[in-house]
Enzyme design. Structure first.
Site, PDB file in Angstrom:
ATOM      1  N   HIS A 179      63.567  22.048  28.893  1.00 33.08           N
ATOM      2  CA  HIS A 179      63.257  21.667  27.503  1.00 33.08           C
ATOM      3  C   HIS A 179      63.773  22.651  26.456  1.00 33.08           C
ATOM      4  CE1 HIS A 179      60.337  18.876  25.123  1.00 33.08           C
ATOM      5  NE2 HIS A 179      61.623  18.707  24.848  1.00 33.08           N
ATOM      6  N   LYS A 187      60.468  22.219  34.508  1.00 28.86           N
ATOM      7  CA  LYS A 187      60.896  21.650  33.225  1.00 28.86           C
ATOM      8  C   LYS A 187      61.556  22.719  32.366  1.00 28.86           C
ATOM      9  CE  LYS A 187      58.617  20.232  28.946  1.00 28.86           C
ATOM     10  NZ  LYS A 187      57.508  19.499  28.325  1.00 28.86           N
ATOM     11  N   ASP A 219      52.222  26.247  28.079  1.00 31.07           N
ATOM     12  CA  ASP A 219      53.105  26.309  26.899  1.00 31.07           C
ATOM     13  C   ASP A 219      52.423  25.948  25.590  1.00 31.07           C
ATOM     14  OD1 ASP A 219      52.851  23.572  27.457  1.00 31.07           O
ATOM     15  OD2 ASP A 219      54.915  23.127  26.859  1.00 31.07           O
ATOM     16  N   ASN A 220      51.360  25.148  25.681  1.00 32.77           N
ATOM     17  CA  ASN A 220      50.590  24.778  24.477  1.00 32.77           C
ATOM     18  C   ASN A 220      49.294  24.131  24.949  1.00 32.77           C
ATOM     19  OD1 ASN A 220      53.139  22.498  24.481  1.00 32.77           O
ATOM     20  ND2 ASN A 220      51.078  21.689  24.671  1.00 32.77           N
ATOM     21  N   ARG A 279      58.464  27.603  24.532  1.00 31.12           N
ATOM     22  CA  ARG A 279      59.273  28.097  25.663  1.00 31.12           C
ATOM     23  C   ARG A 279      60.355  29.062  25.182  1.00 31.12           C
ATOM     24  NH1 ARG A 279      58.468  24.098  30.060  1.00 31.12           N
ATOM     25  NH2 ARG A 279      56.489  23.261  29.358  1.00 31.12           N
ATOM     26  N   CYS A 288      56.053  22.131  23.008  1.00 33.75           N
ATOM     27  CA  CYS A 288      56.825  22.659  24.144  1.00 33.75           C
ATOM     28  C   CYS A 288      58.053  23.499  23.791  1.00 33.75           C
ATOM     29  CB  CYS A 288      57.305  21.507  25.022  1.00 33.75           C
ATOM     30  SG  CYS A 288      55.996  20.454  25.643  1.00 33.75           S
ATOM     31  N   HIS A 321      51.428  17.673  31.676  1.00 33.85           N
ATOM     32  CA  HIS A 321      52.005  16.787  30.650  1.00 33.85           C
ATOM     33  C   HIS A 321      51.963  15.364  31.183  1.00 33.85           C
ATOM     34  CE1 HIS A 321      55.017  15.078  27.928  1.00 33.85           C
ATOM     35  NE2 HIS A 321      55.032  16.201  27.231  1.00 33.85           N
ATOM     36  N   LYS A 343      47.019  20.522  21.409  1.00 27.53           N
ATOM     37  CA  LYS A 343      48.477  20.511  21.251  1.00 27.53           C
ATOM     38  C   LYS A 343      48.885  19.970  19.881  1.00 27.53           C
ATOM     39  CE  LYS A 343      52.556  18.241  23.288  1.00 27.53           C
ATOM     40  NZ  LYS A 343      53.090  17.561  24.487  1.00 27.53           N
ATOM     41  N   SER A 398      60.841  16.822  29.031  1.00 26.62           N
ATOM     42  CA  SER A 398      59.514  16.325  29.414  1.00 26.62           C
ATOM     43  C   SER A 398      59.640  15.064  30.272  1.00 26.62           C
ATOM     44  CB  SER A 398      58.690  15.997  28.170  1.00 26.62           C
ATOM     45  OG  SER A 398      58.573  17.141  27.367  1.00 26.62           O
ATOM     46  N   ASP A 435      52.285  22.901  31.677  1.00 25.66           N
ATOM     47  CA  ASP A 435      52.686  22.149  30.484  1.00 25.66           C
ATOM     48  C   ASP A 435      51.483  21.375  29.949  1.00 25.66           C
ATOM     49  OD1 ASP A 435      54.014  20.854  28.508  1.00 25.66           O
ATOM     50  OD2 ASP A 435      55.520  19.914  29.787  1.00 25.66           O
ATOM     51  N   ASP A 436      51.020  21.749  28.771  1.00 25.65           N
ATOM     52  CA  ASP A 436      49.910  21.063  28.100  1.00 25.65           C
ATOM     53  C   ASP A 436      48.551  21.272  28.784  1.00 25.65           C
ATOM     54  OD1 ASP A 436      52.055  20.114  26.632  1.00 25.65           O
ATOM     55  OD2 ASP A 436      51.608  17.983  26.894  1.00 25.65           O
TER      56      ASP A 436
HETATM   57 MG    MG Z   1      53.829  21.343  26.449  1.00 21.05          MG
END
Ligand code: MG
Length: 466
Positions: A130, A128, A282-283, A75, A71, A230, A303, A156, A31-32
């Site tokens: 989301h 996660k 994811d980003n 996803r 996010c 994240h 992001k 998150s 994540d991130d």
């Molecule tokens: Mg993310």
């Protein structure tokens, strides 16, 4: 024994029809995490020996994309093989589902898990989610979307802030856990709230390993979506204060350890030759978090933006014996390709009753010289198409700062970059190449003719404050 589909069973019974039983599938999603945050993508001080080994034993993509710069829509695209605008998971007001949101992945979307479950796979999600907070709306739960096991957080890890949390605590490289109260679930059951975030990565790894071991007769699908890096950043004692990159580095190194636990389990259980593993994020990195955010390396921005740093990610594929070792792939590939590719590996078809945006990249993965036919890749921000890539060329029709008080800035003619010559998007060459812009515009028109945006009423709706 799990019931296998007729086709999968047939493949077992007739040797030579396919090379082996349907493979197990593991998708690991950070994540991130930024393009520049892993050892094998050039980070000088974050040590990621397990991901580096995964890349050395498999294939590393240099031009791998996610379908959104934040996010939730990213996803949704990964799990459905479709741009989020088609599923109603692209939204403009909040950009991602909030803790109070009533919206969720629509019931009629077919996820990779739902597709594989039909083929007799055991399906588990750890980490996660989301894509819907079932504390507000039960229809958002992963077990309503094809998974038969779940362990993790609904959203998150910064979404359960305690009133009075000091400003800047999210950017801290040593945050105080008392300011967040995230809920941890197993299946539908709330295990604890607040959960101890320092133990999350370790527990995710343990649950992933348990899931693999208890389904080692196969086939299984594990979707491990890490809560980190994240922010707020938490690592366990063993990893805390261990890297020169600070807490961000600690967290990425613990995630790398978790990846190692999963790959080591596959090896020790003798499953490595029949398991396809894919790692990505994811980003891009959350740059406004300062030292608590990651790095997109040589790519521009992060992001929240449709510059490369927001949507080009590390992408590592691993399947010893099937994917040639040590290959670097420079072809464009995306998270949306995973669904049709995995469908092929599992001996079934991707859904034919809807527009899919991914393509089967098995020819790239299993034959290093292979290519796939691909139309333009489109960079959406919410429901708006901001940019498109065709071959090495990327045109920006609109740009917008990721955070702050951004205003969209339209470009006519669009900004044009050659990403092979200029991956950092520094030199606009639109004036020299009007013919390239015309081609990209035609490709975008062709794409847009297929898009019927779905109005997902719930997506912008939040529950009344309790
Ligand atoms: Mg993310």
């Amino acid at each position: 024994m799990k019931k296998l589909s007729a086709l999968a069973a047939l493949c077992f019974l007739i040797p030579g029809l396919v090379s082996a039983a349907p493979p197990n599938i593991v998708i690991i999603l950070a994540d991130d995490l930024g393009y520049g945050d892993l050892g094998c993508y050039g980070h000088p001080t974050i040590r990621t020996p397990n991901l580096d080994r995964m890349a050395a034993e498999g294939m590393r993509f240099t031009d791998f994309y996610v379908a959104a710069e934040v996010c939730t829509p990213s996803r949704a695209a990964l799990l459905t093989g479709r741009y989020p605008i088609r599923s109603g998971m692209a939204h403009n007001q909040f950009r991602v589902l909030r803790r109070e949101s009533l919206g969720h992945l629509p019931d009629d979307e077919i996820t990779i898990a739902a597709l594989l479950k039909k083929q007799g796979y055991a399906t588990g999600a750890v980490g996660k989610w989301h894509l819907g907070n079932w504390m507000n709306n039960p229809a958002g739960h992963p077990m309503k979307h094809g998974f038969d096991f779940y362990f993790g957080l609904p959203h998150s890890n910064d979404m359960n802030g305690v009133p009075g949390k000091p400003k800047g605590e999210d950017n801290s490289t040593d945050p105080d856990a008392k300011w967040w109260q995230p809920p941890l679930f197993e299946g539908q059951k709330l295990l604890e709230q607040p959960t101890d975030q320092t133990q999350l990565t370790r527990r995710y790894a343990e649950k992933s390993v348990q899931f693999i071991r208890s389904h080692k007769g196969g086939p299984f699908f594990l979707y491990f979506a890490s809560t980190f890096p994240h922010t707020p950043l938490f690592a366990s004692e063993k990893f805390r204060n261990k890297t020169p990159r600070g807490r961000y580095g600690d967290v990425v190194e613990e995630l790398d350890w978790a990846v190692g636990q999963i790959l080591d389990t596959l090896r020790s259980e003798g499953l490595d030759k029949n398991t396809f593993v894919f790692f990505t994020s994811d980003n891009g990195p959350w740059l406004i978090r300062g030292l608590a955010g990651g790095s997109a390396g040589l790519l521009r921005d992060g992001k929240g933006s449709t510059w490369e740093g927001g949507m080009r990610e590390p992408g590592i594929a691993w399947w010893p014996g099937k994917i040639p070792a040590g290959k670097v792939c420079h072809e464009v590939a995306t998270t949306m390709d995973l669904l049709p590719t995995i469908a092929k590996f599992a001996g079934t078809n991707a859904p034919k009753d809807r527009d899919l945006d991914g393509v089967d990249i098995a020819p790239l993965l299993t034959n290093a010289e292979g290519t796939v036919k691909r139309e333009a890749f489109c960079y959406y921000r919410g429901t708006e198409l901001f940019a498109a890539r065709l071959g090495p060329w990327k045109a920006h029709f609109i740009t917008q700062a990721a955070y702050g008080a951004p205003k969209p800035e339209p470009h006519d003619p669009p900004l044009l970059f050659n990403l092979e010559a200029d991956p950092g998007e520094s030199f606009d060459v639109s004036a020299e190449h009007p013919e390239v812009i015309a081609k990209i515009k035609a490709a975008v028109e062709k794409h847009q003719a297929t898009v019927k945006p779905v109005k997902n009423q719930l997506i912008e709706t939040v529950a009344a404050k309790k």
